[in-house]
Design a protein around this motif. Structure first.
Motif: not given
Length: 434
Positions: A171-179, A195-201, A212-217, A238-239
């Protein structure tokens, strides 16, 4: 030395210490003897120059600071000892020089002291009492956790990810397109639903297929530890690399014996019930005592010196630091990771520290006013109980006891008596009879 003491603002005491010329001269001589090795004077070996020569070379006040420190350090403890019934210092004083001549020195120490606490009420109140019980479902839950710990991992290839699976992901996380720091990893094993990751992940990884590859918001919580990420929307690319499911064992006597050493399932259930009931009893006691203390403290007022709050914060941080050590972490590394300064980190403990100190003051006040004590007979009885638990006589056991152990036993007896008194003098209720 002559001195006076008077109450000052914000739970401090102003101690004014006056010294005559002879006392000041003696302090300067001691300062000279202590520090003369620091000074180099032409014509003299270092440390051998007379006092008046050093003063001429470096200035008349060259020994003043050390002399003042000597006056303070030799006399301030004497004042505290003589006034110990009236003054209980809880921190270092702020020291100032009010007057300084050859014939007279006046030092002023503004000392933070234990404040008086005013309690509105600690009798006749209606206070909630907690009583936790152990249900059969609690026993079942413990056994289910035992099954989970002994589950066998199996490779999954023929279905999408589901809750409970171990998903290996990149996984690679970005905020406003910035890592951002800490938002990227490869071949990371994540138990979905943990529950290890933030809610919704994790919920969005459920249903993904291998490869599968997917963008998790997601949105970082408003109270997230990293200041720069609080309340921010983020996208994780996420892959899903692979999946492992968990095969739970059947619960029977053989499994229980292999997993716990108990001969039968029923024997293990009995042990679990005994342990959970002991925990429930402790929890009931702790929560009831906290309930009483919170109710009483809500009626209390005290002007708490910052020194007491700072000392309590020190203790809270020290406990947290020990917890980190068990995880193989250092506090500074933890702060660096969160990009938080120690000053800001300490602020997080400010409210809890104030509450803790007020509670301590309330406890001490009631104990003093109600003259709650531990008798020697009660201490001996507790010592005998502890001795019996390790198959020793009280006399044998006492030989190996540290004086602090006796203090702890006395304190424990007094606190138990305190809460027994408060329960007896207030209307205690449970949720059922609220």
């Amino acid at each position: 030395m002559k001195y006076t003491t008077e109450a000052a603002e914000k739970s401090t005491v102003k101690i004014t210490m006056e010294f005559d010329g002879a006392e000041w001269k003696s302090a300067l001589e001691k300062a000279y003897q202590k520090t003369r090795g620091r000074f180099a004077v032409n014509g003299f070996r270092k440390g051998k120059a007379p006092k008046n020569v050093i003063e001429h070379a470096y200035g008349k006040g060259v020994f003043y600071e050390d002399g003042l420190n000597i006056l303070f350090s030799e006399n301030y403890p004497t004042v505290l000892e003589e006034k110990k019934e009236e003054i209980e210092a809880v921190g270092d004083p702020e020291l100032s020089v009010e007057e300084l001549t050859d014939d007279k020195v006046v030092l002023v120490a503004v000392t933070p002291v234990r404040p008086d606490v005013k309690i509105g009420s600690y009798k006749g109140m209606k206070i909630r009492e907690y009583a936790y019980t152990v249900k059969d479902t609690d026993i079942d839950a413990e056994i289910e956790r035992l099954r989970e710990r002994n589950a066998r991992k199996i490779e999954v290839t023929d279905r999408p990810a589901q809750s409970g699976d171990i998903a290996n992901i990149d996984f690679v996380g970005t905020v406003d397109g910035v890592k951002f720091d800490g938002g990227e990893a490869e071949k990371f094993d994540l138990t979905l639903g943990s529950g290890q990751f933030i809610p919704g992940f994790e919920e969005q990884v459920v249903g993904m297929k291998i490869g599968e590859k997917k963008d998790v918001n997601v949105r970082f919580p408003d109270n997230y530890q990293a200041e720069a990420l609080k309340g921010k929307d983020a996208v994780f690319a996420v892959t899903l690399n692979s999946l492992q499911g968990r095969e739970l064992p059947e619960v029977d006597d053989e499994f229980i014996k292999n997993a716990t050493g108990s001969e039968t399932l029923d024997a293990y259930k009995a042990k679990v019930r005994e342990r959970l009931e002991a925990q429930a009893k402790r929890r009931s006691t702790d929560d009831t005592e906290n309930s009483i203390l919170n109710a009483v403290a809500a009626t209390a007022e005290a002007e708490i010196p910052q020194a007491m709050i700072d000392r309590e914060i020190d203790g809270l941080i020290q406990k947290f630091e020990v917890q980190l050590m068990y995880q193989g972490l250092k506090l500074q590394d933890y702060l660096d990771f969160l990009k938080v300064t120690m000053a800001d980190f300490r602020k997080n403990y400010e409210d809890q520290a104030k509450k803790n100190v007020l509670n301590q003051l309330v406890i001490a006040k009631i104990i003093k006013d109600e003259k709650i004590e531990a008798t020697e007979e009660e201490v001996d009885e507790k010592v005998a109980e502890q001795a019996a638990s390790v198959d020793k006589t009280p006399e044998e056991y006492k030989k190996g006891m540290d004086p602090r152990q006796f203090d702890y036993i006395r304190s424990d007896i007094i606190i138990t008596k305190l809460f027994d008194f408060l329960k007896a003098n207030n209307e205690m209720y449970t949720e059922e009879n609220a």
